[in-house]
Design an enzyme around this catalytic site. Structure first.
Site, PDB file in Angstrom:
ATOM      1  N   GLY A  13      67.077 -31.912  60.993  1.00 15.99           N
ATOM      2  CA  GLY A  13      68.630 -31.804  60.678  1.00 15.99           C
ATOM      3  C   GLY A  13      69.719 -33.108  60.648  1.00 15.99           C
ATOM      4  N   ARG A  63      58.017 -14.541  48.503  1.00 18.10           N
ATOM      5  CA  ARG A  63      59.150 -15.346  48.248  1.00 18.10           C
ATOM      6  C   ARG A  63      60.523 -14.689  48.014  1.00 18.10           C
ATOM      7  NH1 ARG A  63      58.375 -20.959  48.102  1.00 18.10           N
ATOM      8  NH2 ARG A  63      56.271 -20.736  47.642  1.00 18.10           N
ATOM      9  N   MET A  88      62.861 -26.930  53.557  1.00 19.28           N
ATOM     10  CA  MET A  88      61.550 -27.043  52.735  1.00 19.28           C
ATOM     11  C   MET A  88      60.805 -25.792  52.230  1.00 19.28           C
ATOM     12  SD  MET A  88      61.366 -30.499  53.261  1.00 19.28           S
ATOM     13  CE  MET A  88      59.464 -30.900  52.826  1.00 19.28           C
ATOM     14  N   ILE A  90      60.698 -23.793  48.395  1.00 21.65           N
ATOM     15  CA  ILE A  90      61.061 -23.738  47.250  1.00 21.65           C
ATOM     16  C   ILE A  90      61.890 -22.257  47.099  1.00 21.65           C
ATOM     17  CG2 ILE A  90      59.949 -23.339  44.803  1.00 21.65           C
ATOM     18  CD1 ILE A  90      57.753 -25.361  45.632  1.00 21.65           C
ATOM     19  N   ASN A 105      71.486 -29.968  46.943  1.00 26.77           N
ATOM     20  CA  ASN A 105      70.276 -30.846  47.640  1.00 26.77           C
ATOM     21  C   ASN A 105      70.356 -32.127  47.670  1.00 26.77           C
ATOM     22  OD1 ASN A 105      67.642 -30.276  48.841  1.00 26.77           O
ATOM     23  ND2 ASN A 105      66.716 -31.257  46.829  1.00 26.77           N
ATOM     24  N   HIS A 107      67.451 -35.440  47.699  1.00 32.18           N
ATOM     25  CA  HIS A 107      66.195 -35.658  47.441  1.00 32.18           C
ATOM     26  C   HIS A 107      65.972 -36.907  47.551  1.00 32.18           C
ATOM     27  CE1 HIS A 107      62.267 -35.033  46.049  1.00 32.18           C
ATOM     28  NE2 HIS A 107      62.280 -36.169  45.004  1.00 32.18           N
ATOM     29  N   SER A 134      69.071 -38.976  46.044  1.00 34.76           N
ATOM     30  CA  SER A 134      70.061 -38.206  44.982  1.00 34.76           C
ATOM     31  C   SER A 134      70.491 -36.975  45.497  1.00 34.76           C
ATOM     32  CB  SER A 134      69.119 -38.136  43.779  1.00 34.76           C
ATOM     33  OG  SER A 134      68.421 -39.123  43.250  1.00 34.76           O
ATOM     34  N   GLU A 141      64.663 -25.217  38.333  1.00 27.52           N
ATOM     35  CA  GLU A 141      63.519 -26.128  38.151  1.00 27.52           C
ATOM     36  C   GLU A 141      63.566 -27.267  39.549  1.00 27.52           C
ATOM     37  OE1 GLU A 141      62.160 -29.546  35.248  1.00 27.52           O
ATOM     38  OE2 GLU A 141      63.474 -28.020  34.235  1.00 27.52           O
ATOM     39  N   ASP A 143      63.926 -29.960  42.236  1.00 24.61           N
ATOM     40  CA  ASP A 143      64.411 -31.337  42.158  1.00 24.61           C
ATOM     41  C   ASP A 143      64.817 -31.729  40.835  1.00 24.61           C
ATOM     42  OD1 ASP A 143      63.865 -31.571  44.895  1.00 24.61           O
ATOM     43  OD2 ASP A 143      61.756 -32.332  44.368  1.00 24.61           O
ATOM     44  N   GLU A 172      71.189 -41.781  52.926  1.00 23.41           N
ATOM     45  CA  GLU A 172      71.199 -40.381  52.824  1.00 23.41           C
ATOM     46  C   GLU A 172      72.496 -39.835  53.555  1.00 23.41           C
ATOM     47  OE1 GLU A 172      67.879 -37.679  52.963  1.00 23.41           O
ATOM     48  OE2 GLU A 172      66.581 -39.473  52.463  1.00 23.41           O
TER      49      GLU A 172
HETATM   50  C1  GRF Z   1      65.514 -35.873  54.014  1.00 21.40           C
HETATM   51  O1  GRF Z   1      64.459 -37.041  53.755  1.00 21.40           O
HETATM   52  C2  GRF Z   1      65.880 -35.376  52.796  1.00 21.40           C
HETATM   53  O2  GRF Z   1      66.185 -36.195  51.571  1.00 21.40           O
HETATM   54  C3  GRF Z   1      64.567 -34.322  52.395  1.00 21.40           C
HETATM   55  O3  GRF Z   1      64.121 -34.095  53.497  1.00 21.40           O
HETATM   56  C4  GRF Z   1      64.578 -35.034  54.483  1.00 21.40           C
HETATM   57  C5  GRF Z   1      65.285 -34.180  55.740  1.00 21.40           C
HETATM   58  O4  GRF Z   1      65.553 -34.753  56.877  1.00 21.40           O
HETATM   59  N1  GRF Z   1      65.073 -33.421  51.575  1.00 21.40           N
HETATM   60  P1  GRF Z   1      66.630 -34.226  57.934  1.00 21.40           P
HETATM   61  O5  GRF Z   1      66.080 -33.027  58.379  1.00 21.40           O
HETATM   62  O6  GRF Z   1      67.871 -34.110  57.204  1.00 21.40           O
HETATM   63  O7  GRF Z   1      66.761 -35.343  58.993  1.00 21.40           O
END
Ligand code: GRF
Length: 210
Positions: A13, A63, A88, A90, A105, A107, A134, A141, A143, A172
């Site tokens: 996180g 799901r 993580m 879908i 999101n 990515h 991004s 769909e 990502d 990020e």
């Molecule tokens: C990050 O690299 C994000 O881009 C991807 O998963 C990772 C999550 O890292 N979706 P964190 O749990 O926020 O440290």
């Protein structure tokens, strides 16, 4: 009026932490929800008095059933915005459409290149000279969806997937809080799948030199 924000995580996180630590004006972080009871980010949020919840995907046969319970749990907080921060799983189309235009999101690639997993190694293997991350609105769909902002870093000759991931992760951590701030302050507009940011002063894309 402040916007209610719910953050979904699955692990450490660090993006959730960056968003919380940014103390974004106009954003009330109502809850952090994980699909994994052992997600390290849950303890971090709890220590700061943020409401947390777990919807364990292992407790569901499908799901669809998991997403329905997740949606129910999220909606209890009346979210204006739902933020996937290293979540993580879908998500089903129904779930994505329920939160259409209010589900974000991040990515770790320069979309539309390198969707899915193992993005850092894929960028290295392709001989890319730049990689990045991004922030985008989520559509059914994977990502895919309107891109809000991107950050780029160089790929260095001796980079490994881990070293590149670390360099991108620090981007990020500034990109995602900025996107959340832009959303809650109504600066983002989507038209024909293209996002425009009404406040050019808030950099919606950046190239960071290493
Ligand atoms: C990050 O690299 C994000 O881009 C991807 O998963 C990772 C999550 O890292 N979706 P964190 O749990 O926020 O440290």
């Amino acid at each position: 009026m402040n916007k209610n924000v719910v953050i979904l995580i699955s692990g450490r996180g660090s993006n959730m932490q960056a968003i919380v630590n940014a103390h974004i004006a106009g954003a009330d972080i109502k809850a952090v929800i994980s699909n994994r009871p052992d997600a390290a980010g849950l303890a971090w949020a709890n220590e700061r008095g943020i409401t947390t919840a777990v919807v364990n995907h292992r407790d569901f046969d499908s799901r669809e059933a998991f997403d329905a319970q997740l949606q129910h749990t999220i909606d209890a907080y009346q979210p204006d915005l739902v933020v996937l921060a290293g979540f993580m799983r879908i998500l089903t189309a129904d779930f994505c459409l329920h939160y259409q235009n209010r589900l974000l999101n991040i990515h770790p690639s320069l979309l539309p290149s390198f969707k899915g997993l193992h993005t850092h190694q894929a960028a290295i293997d392709a001989g890319c000279k730049l990689a990045g991350c991004s922030v985008h609105f989520v559509t059914p769909e994977l990502d895919h969806g309107p891109i809000i902002s991107q950050g780029a870093v160089p790929i260095l000759p001796d980079d490994t997937a881990d070293s590149l991931a670390e360099r991108i992760l620090s981007v990020e951590h500034s990109l995602y809080p900025q996107a959340v701030a832009d959303f809650v302050n109504n600066r983002l507009q989507i038209k024909d799948g293209i996002v425009t940011n009404q406040q050019p002063a808030s950099a919606s894309s950046k190239l960071l030199a290493f």
